[in-house]
Design a protein around this motif. Structure first.
Motif, PDB file in Angstrom:
ATOM      1  N   THR A 226       0.826  -1.208   0.000  1.00  0.00           N
ATOM      2  CA  THR A 226       0.000   0.000   0.000  1.00  0.00           C
ATOM      3  C   THR A 226       0.863   1.262   0.000  1.00  0.00           C
ATOM      4  OG1 THR A 226      -0.166   0.202   2.428  1.00  0.00           O
ATOM      5  CG2 THR A 226      -1.779  -1.214   1.316  1.00  0.00           C
ATOM      6  N   ARG A 227       2.092   1.146   0.497  1.00  0.00           N
ATOM      7  CA  ARG A 227       2.968   2.321   0.599  1.00  0.00           C
ATOM      8  C   ARG A 227       3.728   2.605  -0.693  1.00  0.00           C
ATOM      9  NH1 ARG A 227       5.503   0.348   6.423  1.00  0.00           N
ATOM     10  NH2 ARG A 227       3.528   0.357   7.583  1.00  0.00           N
ATOM     11  N   HIS A 228       3.649   1.688  -1.660  1.00  0.00           N
ATOM     12  CA  HIS A 228       4.401   1.857  -2.901  1.00  0.00           C
ATOM     13  C   HIS A 228       3.501   1.837  -4.129  1.00  0.00           C
ATOM     14  CE1 HIS A 228       7.370   0.141   0.017  1.00  0.00           C
ATOM     15  NE2 HIS A 228       8.100   1.113  -0.475  1.00  0.00           N
ATOM     16  N   HIS A 229       2.190   1.905  -3.913  1.00  0.00           N
ATOM     17  CA  HIS A 229       1.253   1.902  -5.031  1.00  0.00           C
ATOM     18  C   HIS A 229       1.217   3.277  -5.677  1.00  0.00           C
ATOM     19  CE1 HIS A 229      -2.493   1.459  -7.288  1.00  0.00           C
ATOM     20  NE2 HIS A 229      -2.399   0.159  -7.095  1.00  0.00           N
ATOM     21  N   ALA A 230       1.186   3.312  -7.003  1.00  0.00           N
ATOM     22  CA  ALA A 230       1.263   4.577  -7.740  1.00  0.00           C
ATOM     23  C   ALA A 230       0.089   5.500  -7.456  1.00  0.00           C
ATOM     24  CB  ALA A 230       1.345   4.290  -9.238  1.00  0.00           C
ATOM     25  N   LEU A 231      -1.060   4.947  -7.110  1.00  0.00           N
ATOM     26  CA  LEU A 231      -2.260   5.764  -6.899  1.00  0.00           C
ATOM     27  C   LEU A 231      -2.520   6.065  -5.420  1.00  0.00           C
ATOM     28  CD1 LEU A 231      -4.696   4.106  -9.485  1.00  0.00           C
ATOM     29  CD2 LEU A 231      -3.230   6.119  -9.786  1.00  0.00           C
ATOM     30  N   VAL A 232      -1.605   5.643  -4.536  1.00  0.00           N
ATOM     31  CA  VAL A 232      -1.764   5.866  -3.096  1.00  0.00           C
ATOM     32  C   VAL A 232      -0.755   6.912  -2.634  1.00  0.00           C
ATOM     33  CG1 VAL A 232      -1.631   4.824  -0.806  1.00  0.00           C
ATOM     34  CG2 VAL A 232      -2.621   3.534  -2.712  1.00  0.00           C
ATOM     35  N   GLU A 233      -1.271   7.967  -2.028  1.00  0.00           N
ATOM     36  CA  GLU A 233      -0.396   9.012  -1.499  1.00  0.00           C
ATOM     37  C   GLU A 233       0.146   8.651  -0.125  1.00  0.00           C
ATOM     38  OE1 GLU A 233      -0.553  13.800  -0.403  1.00  0.00           O
ATOM     39  OE2 GLU A 233      -2.137  12.891  -1.605  1.00  0.00           O
ATOM     40  N   VAL A 234      -0.727   8.137   0.752  1.00  0.00           N
ATOM     41  CA  VAL A 234      -0.324   7.713   2.093  1.00  0.00           C
ATOM     42  C   VAL A 234      -0.821   6.289   2.301  1.00  0.00           C
ATOM     43  CG1 VAL A 234      -0.445   8.167   4.566  1.00  0.00           C
ATOM     44  CG2 VAL A 234      -0.490  10.083   2.946  1.00  0.00           C
ATOM     45  N   GLY A 235       0.127   5.371   2.541  1.00  0.00           N
ATOM     46  CA  GLY A 235      -0.232   3.977   2.742  1.00  0.00           C
ATOM     47  C   GLY A 235      -0.596   3.667   4.179  1.00  0.00           C
ATOM     48  N   VAL A 236      -0.705   2.399   4.463  1.00  0.00           N
ATOM     49  CA  VAL A 236      -1.116   1.941   5.793  1.00  0.00           C
ATOM     50  C   VAL A 236       0.007   2.175   6.797  1.00  0.00           C
ATOM     51  CG1 VAL A 236      -1.786  -0.080   7.150  1.00  0.00           C
ATOM     52  CG2 VAL A 236      -2.690   0.234   4.832  1.00  0.00           C
ATOM     53  N   SER A 237      -0.328   2.701   7.946  1.00  0.00           N
ATOM     54  CA  SER A 237       0.640   2.994   9.009  1.00  0.00           C
ATOM     55  C   SER A 237       0.907   1.735   9.834  1.00  0.00           C
ATOM     56  CB  SER A 237       0.081   4.080   9.929  1.00  0.00           C
ATOM     57  OG  SER A 237      -1.044   3.569  10.645  1.00  0.00           O
ATOM     58  N   PRO A 238       1.943   1.755  10.683  1.00  0.00           N
ATOM     59  CA  PRO A 238       2.154   0.632  11.607  1.00  0.00           C
ATOM     60  C   PRO A 238       0.932   0.352  12.481  1.00  0.00           C
ATOM     61  CG  PRO A 238       4.120   1.993  11.531  1.00  0.00           C
ATOM     62  CD  PRO A 238       3.068   2.726  10.730  1.00  0.00           C
ATOM     63  N   ARG A 239       0.182   1.398  12.835  1.00  0.00           N
ATOM     64  CA  ARG A 239      -1.050   1.167  13.599  1.00  0.00           C
ATOM     65  C   ARG A 239      -2.012   0.287  12.803  1.00  0.00           C
ATOM     66  NH1 ARG A 239      -3.043   6.195  14.320  1.00  0.00           N
ATOM     67  NH2 ARG A 239      -2.248   6.517  16.411  1.00  0.00           N
ATOM     68  N   GLY A 240      -2.077   0.512  11.496  1.00  0.00           N
ATOM     69  CA  GLY A 240      -2.934  -0.309  10.651  1.00  0.00           C
ATOM     70  C   GLY A 240      -2.465  -1.749  10.586  1.00  0.00           C
ATOM     71  N   ALA A 241      -1.146  -1.950  10.535  1.00  0.00           N
ATOM     72  CA  ALA A 241      -0.610  -3.311  10.517  1.00  0.00           C
ATOM     73  C   ALA A 241      -0.960  -4.051  11.805  1.00  0.00           C
ATOM     74  CB  ALA A 241       0.908  -3.267  10.317  1.00  0.00           C
ATOM     75  N   ILE A 242      -0.834  -3.360  12.939  1.00  0.00           N
ATOM     76  CA  ILE A 242      -1.190  -3.971  14.225  1.00  0.00           C
ATOM     77  C   ILE A 242      -2.678  -4.287  14.260  1.00  0.00           C
ATOM     78  CG2 ILE A 242      -1.354  -3.550  16.709  1.00  0.00           C
ATOM     79  CD1 ILE A 242       1.195  -1.822  16.419  1.00  0.00           C
ATOM     80  N   ALA A 243      -3.490  -3.380  13.734  1.00  0.00           N
ATOM     81  CA  ALA A 243      -4.935  -3.608  13.720  1.00  0.00           C
ATOM     82  C   ALA A 243      -5.283  -4.846  12.902  1.00  0.00           C
ATOM     83  CB  ALA A 243      -5.650  -2.384  13.149  1.00  0.00           C
TER      84      ALA A 243
END
Length: 307
Positions: A226-243
């Protein structure tokens, strides 16, 4: 078992949406908050009330409106003329189960009053910190942002919700059953089946669910993508990974397993991660957050299930 009784009750009240109910229970057992999204009239508030009433715990409902102030939610200090001292009056947020109806009708300032409570289970009022009761969870409903009189939720607010669920319309058979129940005046009401103590016990058991290294690597591959997708400006944070990890543990627990399988992670990713993305301007025109997640999941190999 109380958990199965709870699921059965919810399924008789909110017809034909067992997947939505499972996602809600997954979030609660994972100590997360729930955001229910869809057009008015699809039963979001009814589902939220049924969830809340299924627990014998302190319940509060807050109707968010454009003129609601932060102090109306968390409370405030006031000067008592009799005692000549400042006293604290706690707001309706101080409950075990808090239903926030139409959260995106309040201005961002009021929405932000929830941040500390949802993340840290505490509230600061007048320089004093007050702990929220345990358990504590928020069930919020919102209408599509295209609806009149709504404000988009800040990214920081969205990130505090473990799952965002589009409830959708019922199918023909379940809508027919709904109408027949209305005609017969036999609509079921939720009763308290479990206690806050039961929920805390389930939460503790879910935290002990095992995740193999292969499962963790798969989860991280999704987050990194999600952090390297061309159409995504801000990917998933570590909080999202924990969730996503906590939700996967909870979903496995609900399924009667003491270990996570990759399919748990893949199924939950859309509901746990998509609302945490910020698309680029081009991305917002071409696609949606959910579609970006689904395409990423199609591209990432699912590891072979390990015993």
């Amino acid at each position: 078992m109380k958990l199965q009784q709870l699921k059965d009750q919810l399924n008789t009240i909110y017809l034909g949406k067992s997947n939505v109910i499972d996602l809600c229970l997954t979030a609660l057992i994972a100590e997360g908050h729930i955001l229910l999204e869809d057009v008015p009239g699809t039963g979001k508030t009814m589902l939220a009330k049924a969830l809340a009433n299924s627990f014998d715990s302190a319940f509060s409902r807050i109707q968010f409106t454009a003129d609601l102030l932060p102090s109306d939610v968390i409370g405030s200090d006031f000067f008592n003329m009799k005692t000549q001292e400042f006293e604290n009056k706690r707001g309706p947020l101080f409950a075990n189960v808090v239903l926030i109806d139409e959260i995106n009708r309040a201005v961002p300032r009021t929405q932000s009053a929830l941040l500390e409570a949802m993340e840290e289970r505490q509230v600061s009022i007048g320089g004093t910190t007050y702990q929220m009761p345990a358990p504590f969870f928020v069930i919020a409903t919102q209408n599509p942002i295209e609806s009149s009189g709504t404000f988009p939720l800040p990214d920081a607010q969205l990130d505090r919700f473990m799952v965002a669920i589009e409830v959708g319309y019922p199918n023909l058979e379940h809508e027919r059953q709904l109408l027949n129940e209305v005609l017969a005046n036999v609509r079921k009401q939720a009763i308290g089946i479990a206690t806050g103590g039961d929920l805390i016990t389930w939460q503790e058991e879910a935290r002990r669910v095992h995740a193999s290294q292969d499962v963790l690597d798969y989860l991280l591959a999704i987050v990194q993508a999600t952090r390297h997708h061309a159409l995504v400006e801000v990917g998933v944070s570590p909080r999202g990974a924990i969730a996503l990890l906590r939700a996967s543990q909870s979903f496995a627990f609900l399924s009667g397993r003491d270990f996570i399988i990759p399919e748990d992670v893949k199924y939950l990713a859309k509901h746990v991660l998509s609302h945490r993305l910020t698309l680029t301007l081009e991305g917002g025109i071409k696609t949606t957050k959910a579609d970006v997640l689904l395409h990423l999941l199609d591209d990432i190999p699912v590891p072979v299930e390990m015993e």
